[in-house]
Design an enzyme around this catalytic site. Structure first.
Site, PDB file in Angstrom:
ATOM      1  N   SER A  64     -36.381  21.811 -23.096  1.00  0.00           N
ATOM      2  CA  SER A  64     -37.588  22.367 -23.694  1.00  0.00           C
ATOM      3  C   SER A  64     -38.664  21.290 -23.807  1.00  0.00           C
ATOM      4  CB  SER A  64     -37.239  22.994 -25.046  1.00  0.00           C
ATOM      5  OG  SER A  64     -38.320  23.734 -25.564  1.00  0.00           O
ATOM      6  N   ASP A 226     -36.020  29.037 -22.137  1.00  0.00           N
ATOM      7  CA  ASP A 226     -35.812  27.753 -22.795  1.00  0.00           C
ATOM      8  C   ASP A 226     -34.373  27.274 -22.664  1.00  0.00           C
ATOM      9  OD1 ASP A 226     -35.445  25.795 -25.090  1.00  0.00           O
ATOM     10  OD2 ASP A 226     -37.575  26.233 -25.239  1.00  0.00           O
TER      11      ASP A 226
END
Length: 400
Positions: A64, A226
């Protein structure tokens, strides 16, 4: 802040004895705007590294927003101190409009599309559904990161390997994309796998696509989100890539005390529940992985050294140091909520998404890409890093 000793991957993916070497890795988990804290720790590390030659972290792993920091370090591995300085300048100059579009009607339209997707098989048409449009982030990364330098730094010996993790929505597995020398092979485990590929912008956009907040990214035929989602073993990739010493910089306190239960307890709002889900994705997995590796390391040390290679692979302890926030980031975020665009403030307030709604969970802490908030986290990370200066110096340079 904690110093721990951990051992090999929980899958017992041990490095063969003849390939064991003192490879130091850095693991940078996700957390949206919280990842500014990592930049502060990096600033302290650059000061500790001083004028020493080379890159202190030949293996880098990011997920991320932590992936943004990892990729930046990999692209600038030939000049660690200068790269950290540029990374700090980038984060201190951020504003929400450089990361996502948050005009009132755009947020309202996307919220309606999200609601519609709850009662349909997916988003209408081919456009991925999300609350915010993160196309500005793509543009800033395109301008800032020289992805071609990653391969050059590997060829020049300034970097061994870089890996990014993303969630494959189509197949339901966690995929780690890694770029390194020919000695590294892919791996396959339950619900997670590693694949060798040159790291590009699309891999980074996939890893940073916060669920429901930013739209999924398409790679080939599949959609990705993510990397913190279903990342069961965040430390495992660097061990697969040969690390035996790991520095972890999570964007949340490690082993912190549980908060006191308030006198008046309300039923959680939708936003508060989403906040807990985000925390479970970004925070819980890395904390659980650290604790699990601590236990495995203890078991390895109980085995006599002469018996550790009986299964064909030598069991070796992995040194791990954790530098984590000494202050509650959710509470810091609550002091800066008014820096968010008005449309988001209304949305967060209506859905109970701020920390003062109860439970100490704030979605705002992931979305506050503002100079004041990010600057405060950078300063906190620097103080925490310098507070562990002696530990970090011993950890990184004790055998050099």
């Amino acid at each position: 802040m904690n110093t721990t000793d951990t051992t090999e991957d929980q899958d017992q993916d041990q490095a063969p004895k003849n390939s064991y070497r003192s490879n130091t890795a850095m693991v940078l988990p996700g957390g949206g705007a919280r990842a500014a804290y990592q930049v502060g720790v990096l600033k302290a590390l650059a000061e500790i590294h001083g004028k020493r030659p080379g890159n202190p972290f030949p293996i880098l792993a990011g997920t991320s927003a932590g992936g943004i920091n990892a990729v930046s370090l990999a692209a600038g591995a030939h000049h660690f101190g200068g790269t950290v300085e540029k990374l700090e300048m980038l984060w201190r100059d951020l504003s929400t409009d450089k990361i996502y579009r948050a005009d009132f009607f755009g947020v309202l339209r996307n919220a309606l599309r999200l609601t519609y997707s709850l009662f349909s098989s997916g988003s209408p048409g081919d456009r991925p559904v999300a609350l915010l449009d993160n196309s500005p982030l793509r543009e800033i990364l395109r301008q800032y990161v020289s992805f071609e330098n990653i391969g050059l730094n590997i060829l020049n010996g300034d970097l061994d390997a870089l890996c990014l993790t993303a969630m494959n929505y189509t197949q339901g597995v966690s995929e780690t994309f890694f770029q390194g020398g020919p000695q590294y092979a892919g791996w396959q485990r339950w619900r997670r796998q590693g694949m060798a590929t040159p790291i590009q912008l699309q891999h980074l956009m996939a890893s940073t696509a916060i669920p429901t907040i930013f739209p999924p990214a398409k790679l080939g035929r599949d959609y990705y989100g993510d990397g913190a989602l279903r990342q069961l073993a965040p430390i495992s990739p660097v061990i697969h890539l040969g690390a035996n010493r790991v520095l972890v910089i999570p964007a949340n306190g490690h082993k912190r005390q549980y908060p006191k239960i308030p006198k008046a307890v309300q039923s959680p709002g939708f936003g508060q529940i989403i906040g807990h889900l985000l925390n479970s994705a970004f925070i819980d997995s890395i904390e659980t992985d650290i604790e699990r590796l601590e236990r495995i390391n203890e078991l390895v040390r109980m085995i006599p050294e002469e018996d550790r290679g009986m299964m064909g692979k030598e069991l070796l302890p992995i040194d791990c140091l954790v530098v984590s926030p000494s202050e509650d980031i959710d509470r810091i975020a609550d002091d800066h909520v008014n820096e968010l665009p008005r449309s988001l403030r209304i949305f967060l307030r209506r859905t109970g998404s701020t920390g003062n709604s109860g439970g100490g969970v704030s979605i705002a802490s992931y979305l506050l890409f503002t100079p004041e908030y990010c600057g405060k986290l950078i300063d906190l990370g620097y103080r925490d890093g310098m507070a562990q200066r002696d530990e970090l110096q011993t950890f990184l340079y004790r055998d050099k």
